[in-house]
Enzyme design. Structure first.
Site, short mmCIF file in Angstrom:
data_model
loop_
_atom_site.label_atom_id
_atom_site.label_comp_id
_atom_site.label_asym_id
_atom_site.label_seq_id
_atom_site.Cartn_x
_atom_site.Cartn_y
_atom_site.Cartn_z
N HIS A 49 0.85 -1.19 0.00
CA HIS A 49 0.00 0.00 0.00
C HIS A 49 0.88 1.24 0.00
O HIS A 49 2.10 1.14 0.14
CB HIS A 49 -0.91 0.01 1.24
CG HIS A 49 -0.13 0.18 2.51
ND1 HIS A 49 0.51 -0.88 3.14
CD2 HIS A 49 0.17 1.28 3.24
CE1 HIS A 49 1.14 -0.42 4.21
NE2 HIS A 49 0.96 0.88 4.29
N HIS A 129 5.46 6.54 -1.36
CA HIS A 129 6.16 5.34 -1.81
C HIS A 129 5.38 4.11 -1.40
O HIS A 129 4.49 4.18 -0.55
CB HIS A 129 7.56 5.27 -1.18
CG HIS A 129 7.49 5.09 0.31
ND1 HIS A 129 7.25 6.13 1.17
CD2 HIS A 129 7.61 3.97 1.07
CE1 HIS A 129 7.21 5.67 2.42
NE2 HIS A 129 7.42 4.36 2.38
#
Length: 181
Positions: A49, A129
């Site tokens: 995620h 990220h």
């Protein structure tokens, strides 16, 4: 977050962009192409995620109210994942290529919602990220990083379940306006 009853059960919460199964599979295949040191602890495919805000421990009795408090307007947008990097403390990540303004706008709106709800917001800069592995100092990414398209159609409030076999559970999904569900 402090609360009067230290024995009250808590949930460890965060807000995230939650990839669909197709993108999660592409991320896992990309991670397969890295050369990992023995110490590397790869993130399980179902846990991949992009964290928008780490909230931390919240008294469980407040969680239902937070679900409503964290609903902010969100337009659909596109992300391109594709810049592999090794960060400090052994993190191997895939960074966003050309982060769009819509991502910064969503991050900011959620930070304001957290503050209105009486929750702290992290002070360090937002570096979007996807973490691929921990304890991965010295990991070698493939020569060509992928450019994976991510059609963001909302965000999620997620609880991190404790324990060695713990996982993540999406408590609430907040669809983007006009995202079609």
């Amino acid at each position: 977050m402090t609360h009067p009853d230290a024995s009250a059960p808590t949930d460890r919460l965060f807000l995230a962009l939650w990839p669909d199964t197709r993108l999660r599979g592409a991320l896992a295949r990309h991670a397969d192409d890295w050369r990992w040191p023995r110490s590397a602890r790869r993130v399980r495919t179902e846990k991949l995620h992009l964290t928008l805000h780490f909230i931390g421990e919240v008294v469980r009795s407040r969680t239902a109210a937070l679900i409503d408090a964290l609903a902010v307007p969100c337009a659909p947008f596109q992300l391109a994942l594709g810049r592999p990097a090794n960060w400090a403390h052994g993190l191997a990540v895939l960074e966003i290529v050309r982060p769009p303004a819509a991502l910064a706008d969503l991050h900011g709106a959620l930070g304001e919602a957290l503050q209105r709800a009486g929750l702290a917001v992290e002070r360090r800069a937002f570096r979007p990220h996807v973490t691929l592995a921990r304890q991965a100092a010295g990991a070698l990414p493939p020569a060509q990083g992928p450019e994976l398209a991510w059609a963001v159609r909302g965000y999620a409030l997620v609880v991190s379940d404790p324990g060695a076999g713990g996982g993540y559970r999406v408590l609430a999904h907040y669809p983007a306006q006009g995202a079609g569900g």
